[in-house]
Design an enzyme around this catalytic site. Structure first.
Site, mmCIF file in Angstrom:
data_model
loop_
_atom_site.group_PDB
_atom_site.id
_atom_site.type_symbol
_atom_site.label_atom_id
_atom_site.label_comp_id
_atom_site.label_asym_id
_atom_site.label_seq_id
_atom_site.Cartn_x
_atom_site.Cartn_y
_atom_site.Cartn_z
ATOM 1 N N GLY A 10 0.833 -1.217 0.000
ATOM 2 C CA GLY A 10 0.000 0.000 0.000
ATOM 3 C C GLY A 10 0.855 1.248 0.000
ATOM 4 C CG LEU A 76 1.503 -0.549 8.013
ATOM 5 C CD1 LEU A 76 2.395 -0.100 6.865
ATOM 6 C CD2 LEU A 76 1.234 0.626 8.931
ATOM 7 C CB THR A 95 -10.245 -6.076 6.341
ATOM 8 O OG1 THR A 95 -10.892 -6.633 5.217
ATOM 9 C CG2 THR A 95 -8.750 -6.026 6.109
ATOM 10 C CE1 TYR A 149 -10.330 3.120 8.644
ATOM 11 C CE2 TYR A 149 -10.710 5.446 8.195
ATOM 12 C CZ TYR A 149 -9.854 4.371 8.244
ATOM 13 O OH TYR A 149 -8.554 4.530 7.873
#
Ligand code: UDP
Length: 322
Positions: A10, A76, A95, A149
């Site tokens: 990423g 991460l 996830t 989130y």
């Protein structure tokens, strides 16, 4: 040191891999390329100290193999970006929560130090500044999906802190504040790459809301240095720490600045939040980190100026466009 970087393909992850390799470390990456890309790491394929697996962090068997080989884990891998999370709410929660649970459980089994990436999103809708790690957190209702989130990363934080308290696992949680720089894509909504690409194309620069909301952007090169110092150091076990920049700017001023730095003819336009993110969206109006704790743990805080970061990022996007 052998270091496992989950999400290493990423934006932050690949910059971290470069930094770790430059510092003589051996790097293992696991990434499912959901938001990362092979292009971010392909320049490392010939390096004998670099190894990668294209796989999901939910594959506990693969994770066990990798964690057992390494001395330290930097976790991460996560669903990133407000736009991405709003479009993929269920898989994002899965996830973020299950992935972190697997990483923590296995790090504990093999007694490996683990750093967990969290986000300034966790603070919720504060308007005071600066935000300190032990501040209260303020969220809206669960019908406003944005907060999922923050809530999922908060569960990660609680899980990590509980592993530290009950099992003495050496874990550090770092909250990133709007990390920007080369390799960040605008595909998942992030404002800086979007504005730069709009400005380079002379397309309208799209401010959501009235543009008075502020952010404190942080250079990815500073973020990866801070993560590395936390990984190498012996302070911070069982702690939450902010990693962020020092220049607060409104999104309207950011649009103007990027337009000027690019020398663009773009018009600056205002788009209602509902049109950008759909109904029931709530933005965060202000986000400025306290950096006292970071300084006390590693003796370093991000200092790259916003002008300098934007110049580097504009250069990156200009090169991509040619
Ligand atoms: N934003 C904007 N135009 C865009 C993309 C984002 O005005 O094209 C705004 C967004 O509403 C937010 C800020 O820029 O107020 C930062 O958005 P981003 O998604 O980069 O980060 P976050 O909201 O997670 O801080």
């Amino acid at each position: 040191m052998k270091i496992l970087v989950t999400g290493g393909a990423g934006f932050i992850g690949s910059n971290l891999c470069d930094f770790l390799l430059d510092n003589g470390e051996e790097v293992f990456v696991i990434d499912d390329l959901s938001t990362g890309s092979l292009e971010n790491i392909s320049h490392l394929f010939d390096n004998p100290r670099f190894h990668y697996s294209i796989d999901t962090i939910l594959n506990a068997k693969k994770m066990e193999e990798l964690i057992s080989w390494c001395d330290c884990v930097i976790h991460l891998a996560a669903a990133v970006g407000v736009k991405y999370v709003l479009e993929n709410p269920l898989s994002s929660i899965e996830t973020n929560i299950l992935g972190t649970e697997i990483a923590l459980k296995l790090s504990n089994r093999y007694n490996k130090k683990i750093l967990i990436a969290s986000t300034s999103e966790v603070y919720g809708k504060h308007t005071h500044a600066p935000l300190k790690e032990d501040d209260n957190l303020i969220y809206g209702p669960p019908s406003t999906m944005r907060w999922s989130y923050a809530a999922s990363k908060l569960v990660d934080e609680f899980t990590a802190l509980s592993y530290h308290r009950t099992k003495k696992l050496n874990t550090i949680i770092f909250r990133c504040f709007n990390t920007i720089g080369p390799r960040q894509t605008g595909m998942y909504g992030m404002v800086v790459p979007r504005f730069i690409q709009q400005a380079l194309r002379d397309d309208p620069i799209t401010i959501y809301g009235d543009g008075k909301q502020t952010r404190t952007f942080t250079y990815v090169g500073d973020v990866v240095k801070a993560i590395y110092l936390l990984a190498k150091g012996d302070k911070g076990a069982g702690e939450v720490v902010n990693i962020g920049g020092q220049e607060e700017i409104s999104i309207a001023d950011l649009a103007q600045k990027i337009k000027e730095l690019v020398g663009s003819k773009s018009e600056i336009v205002f788009i209602p939040y509902e049109k950008a993110y759909g109904k029931d969206f709530e933005d965060m109006m202000r986000r400025v980190p306290s950096l006292e704790k970071l300084k006390s743990l590693i003796g370093f805080v991000p200092e790259t100026s916003l002008d300098e970061i934007l110049a580097k990022t504009i250069e990156y996007f200009r090169a991509l466009a040619t």
